[in-house]
Design a protein around this motif. Structure first.
Motif, PDB file in Angstrom:
ATOM      1  N   LEU A 129      33.678  19.510 -10.665  1.00  0.00           N
ATOM      2  CA  LEU A 129      32.529  18.825 -10.580  1.00  0.00           C
ATOM      3  C   LEU A 129      32.233  17.906 -11.637  1.00  0.00           C
ATOM      4  O   LEU A 129      32.406  18.130 -12.743  1.00  0.00           O
ATOM      5  CB  LEU A 129      31.442  19.789 -10.285  1.00  0.00           C
ATOM      6  N   LYS A 130      32.016  16.739 -11.128  1.00  0.00           N
ATOM      7  CA  LYS A 130      31.419  15.733 -11.922  1.00  0.00           C
ATOM      8  C   LYS A 130      29.818  16.184 -12.391  1.00  0.00           C
ATOM      9  O   LYS A 130      29.375  16.811 -11.645  1.00  0.00           O
ATOM     10  CB  LYS A 130      31.347  14.313 -11.361  1.00  0.00           C
ATOM     11  N   PRO A 131      29.362  15.513 -13.436  1.00  0.00           N
ATOM     12  CA  PRO A 131      27.769  15.807 -13.564  1.00  0.00           C
ATOM     13  C   PRO A 131      26.991  15.315 -12.488  1.00  0.00           C
ATOM     14  O   PRO A 131      27.473  14.263 -11.630  1.00  0.00           O
ATOM     15  CB  PRO A 131      27.805  14.676 -15.038  1.00  0.00           C
ATOM     16  N   LEU A 132      26.294  16.268 -12.107  1.00  0.00           N
ATOM     17  CA  LEU A 132      25.391  16.047 -10.951  1.00  0.00           C
ATOM     18  C   LEU A 132      26.086  16.477  -9.649  1.00  0.00           C
ATOM     19  O   LEU A 132      25.431  16.171  -8.682  1.00  0.00           O
ATOM     20  CB  LEU A 132      24.486  14.910 -10.754  1.00  0.00           C
ATOM     21  N   GLY A 133      27.174  16.938  -9.781  1.00  0.00           N
ATOM     22  CA  GLY A 133      28.022  17.490  -8.679  1.00  0.00           C
ATOM     23  C   GLY A 133      27.459  18.486  -7.844  1.00  0.00           C
ATOM     24  O   GLY A 133      26.861  19.356  -8.619  1.00  0.00           O
ATOM     25  N   THR A 134      27.959  19.085  -6.949  1.00  0.00           N
ATOM     26  CA  THR A 134      27.223  20.164  -6.116  1.00  0.00           C
ATOM     27  C   THR A 134      28.570  20.880  -5.435  1.00  0.00           C
ATOM     28  O   THR A 134      29.568  20.250  -4.822  1.00  0.00           O
ATOM     29  CB  THR A 134      26.474  19.921  -4.851  1.00  0.00           C
ATOM     30  N   TYR A 135      28.717  22.141  -5.856  1.00  0.00           N
ATOM     31  CA  TYR A 135      29.680  22.988  -5.179  1.00  0.00           C
ATOM     32  C   TYR A 135      28.727  23.939  -4.257  1.00  0.00           C
ATOM     33  O   TYR A 135      27.751  24.463  -4.690  1.00  0.00           O
ATOM     34  CB  TYR A 135      30.031  24.016  -6.522  1.00  0.00           C
ATOM     35  N   ILE A 136      29.373  23.920  -3.090  1.00  0.00           N
ATOM     36  CA  ILE A 136      28.816  24.851  -2.138  1.00  0.00           C
ATOM     37  C   ILE A 136      29.840  26.137  -1.401  1.00  0.00           C
ATOM     38  O   ILE A 136      31.051  25.491  -1.260  1.00  0.00           O
ATOM     39  CB  ILE A 136      28.445  23.992  -0.805  1.00  0.00           C
ATOM     40  N   LEU A 137      29.546  27.051  -1.827  1.00  0.00           N
ATOM     41  CA  LEU A 137      30.185  28.343  -0.740  1.00  0.00           C
ATOM     42  C   LEU A 137      29.757  28.448   0.527  1.00  0.00           C
ATOM     43  O   LEU A 137      28.661  28.868   0.394  1.00  0.00           O
ATOM     44  CB  LEU A 137      30.218  29.444  -1.873  1.00  0.00           C
ATOM     45  N   TYR A 138      30.508  28.594   1.455  1.00  0.00           N
ATOM     46  CA  TYR A 138      30.191  28.856   2.820  1.00  0.00           C
ATOM     47  C   TYR A 138      30.996  29.740   3.466  1.00  0.00           C
ATOM     48  O   TYR A 138      31.064  29.863   4.876  1.00  0.00           O
ATOM     49  CB  TYR A 138      29.898  27.665   3.576  1.00  0.00           C
ATOM     50  N   GLY A 139      31.767  30.769   2.637  1.00  0.00           N
ATOM     51  CA  GLY A 139      32.687  31.725   3.096  1.00  0.00           C
ATOM     52  C   GLY A 139      33.383  32.103   2.069  1.00  0.00           C
ATOM     53  O   GLY A 139      33.467  31.752   1.113  1.00  0.00           O
ATOM     54  N   SER A 140      34.160  33.172   2.779  1.00  0.00           N
ATOM     55  CA  SER A 140      35.234  34.034   1.631  1.00  0.00           C
ATOM     56  C   SER A 140      36.158  34.539   2.401  1.00  0.00           C
ATOM     57  O   SER A 140      36.479  35.785   2.412  1.00  0.00           O
ATOM     58  CB  SER A 140      34.388  35.298   1.126  1.00  0.00           C
ATOM     59  N   SER A 141      37.157  33.632   2.884  1.00  0.00           N
ATOM     60  CA  SER A 141      38.288  34.026   3.482  1.00  0.00           C
ATOM     61  C   SER A 141      39.440  34.691   2.827  1.00  0.00           C
ATOM     62  O   SER A 141      40.257  35.274   3.153  1.00  0.00           O
ATOM     63  CB  SER A 141      38.850  32.910   4.574  1.00  0.00           C
TER      64      SER A 141
END
Length: 417
Positions: free
Chosen positions: A263-275
């Motif tokens: 992630l860059k600064p102010l970036g967003t990581y989103i987890l939407y599954g766990s395959s």
């Protein structure tokens, strides 16, 4: 032989599934006894392998107040359905149950106080389980009209994938011109929806990971494509030294730490599954423990110091547990506008009969699909598939090693483009 086997399986099925037919239904139960109307449905008798699925007769539901009764034409098949089958989710419902969370079809009846819809309307809908059946009942707020030029199979491929992709990109991560996105499983239904939605915003760079055999088919949908087993962190940094603005992760495990590092600064990581927790045909405690252990323990102070955002997204929880159907209605309106403007279009991988649900689910397990798998309620199964999906041994088990089984792939019914 196949016909004789199918007839025997049907007789056995009627006996074995009598109890299952009494439970796991959607909406309110229809009339009992001689006046009861029946329908076909995929029933999950218990959590476990593919042998726990079969097509059975069930009592047809009737709409309660505020509900619509839909004659189903097509149902969406998602990775979450595989995890439900295994019991690989938090607080799983009791079995027997009818799986499935989305469908399309024609309104057959209206419950009291339902306005804005008429019998005969073509619709797509979210359903809190019970979608894999000939008839479903679901509340008004989860139903949406289908554009005239959208097929039922496309409509069944639309809600879960595109709503998930839109909310993550625009509601959570605030995608804007000139940003960059990394999406895993770029060849899947959500991955392709993400790619299409990113193309509606100027100068967005999309990095995708996918199995190498999918690359030729999806190479034009993303900017940079990497093999799912490659060191994608280094590959991304060769192109963008600062990393990316948005990471969309459906894998979990070690990919959580990798995603945050990109992630860059102010970036967003989103987890939407766990395959990554799904490795074999049945639930694996080892896979669960490994995935949990590999997740980097996130320090909130580190997020603060590095100006990074970590988020999670579950569409089903948002709809059915957190009561945000109004938000999803607004999102659906925007998505249908994009569809009518020819800017997005669901990508359907293949159509399967209800009786072919085991083969379809194995294809998802093998990560063999490009786009969405659809259960076509009116499709006639091939004799071999019908036989495989209904027969069971005397012990009620047919645990087979499906890993590397190419027979299913050779006989699968693709849509002709």
């Amino acid at each position: 032989m196949a016909k004789e086997g199918a007839e025997k399986a049907e007789e056995t099925e009627q006996m074995i599934e009598k109890e299952a037919a009494e439970g796991g239904g959607g909406g309110s139960s229809g009339p009992r006894g001689a006046d009861a109307k029946e329908m076909r449905a995929v029933v999950l008798s218990a959590f476990g392998g593919l042998n726990k699925l079969r097509v059975s007769k069930k009592v047809m539901p009737e709409p309660q107040e505020g509900e619509l009764k839909i004659r189903v034409k097509a149902c969406g098949l998602n990775f979450i359905d595989l995890m439900v089958r295994q019991g690989n989710i938090d607080n799983p419902p009791k079995t027997p149950l009818v799986p499935g969370f989305e469908c399309s079809g024609i309104i057959e009846a209206l419950g009291d106080n339902v306005k804005g819809y008429e019998i005969g309307d073509r619709v797509m809908a979210f359903v809190n389980y019970n979608a894999w059946a000939e008839v479903v009942c679901t509340p008004l707020e989860f139903v949406y009209k289908i554009p005239d030029d959208m097929s039922f199979s496309e409509a069944a491929a639309f809600p879960m994938n595109f709503v998930t992709a839109y909310v993550m990109l625009f509601e959570v991560a605030n995608l804007r011109e000139g940003m960059s996105v990394l999406v895993h499983s770029a060849g899947g239904g959500v991955g392709q929806a993400v790619a299409q939605l990113c193309s509606t915003v100027p100068d967005v760079t999309v990095f995708g990971t996918a199995s190498s055999f999918k690359h030729e088919a999806i190479k034009d949908s993303v900017t940079h494509l990497f093999d799912r087993n490659a060191d994608y962190v280094q590959e991304v940094k060769k192109i963008s030294a600062d990393g990316v603005d948005i990471v969309l992760d459906c894998l979990c495990g070690e990919n959580t730490g990798k995603g945050l590092s990109l992630l860059k600064p102010l970036g967003t990581y989103i987890l939407y599954g766990s395959s990554n927790m799904v490795t074999g045909e049945t639930k694996s405690f080892f896979s669960f423990a490994k995935s949990w252990w590999q997740v980097e323990k996130v320090n909130p102070i580190k997020l603060y110091e590095e100006n990074k955002v970590m988020a999670g997204f579950s569409l089903l929880n948002l709809l059915f547990k957190q009561g945000r159907s109004g938000l999803i209605q607004n999102v659906m309106d925007k998505l249908l506008k994009l569809y009518n403007e020819k800017k997005i279009k669901p990508l359907v991988d293949s159509l399967w009969a209800l009786e072919e649900v085991k083969e379809a689910m194995q294809r998802i397990h093998d990560r063999g699909n490009i786009g969405k798998l659809i259960l076509d309620v009116e499709k006639t199964p091939t004799p071999l598939m019908a036989n495989d999906s209904t027969e069971t041994s005397e012990a009620g088990e047919e645990e087979e090693d499906h890993e590397g089984d190419n027979e299913n792939k050779e006989r699968m019914p693709f849509i002709q483009q």
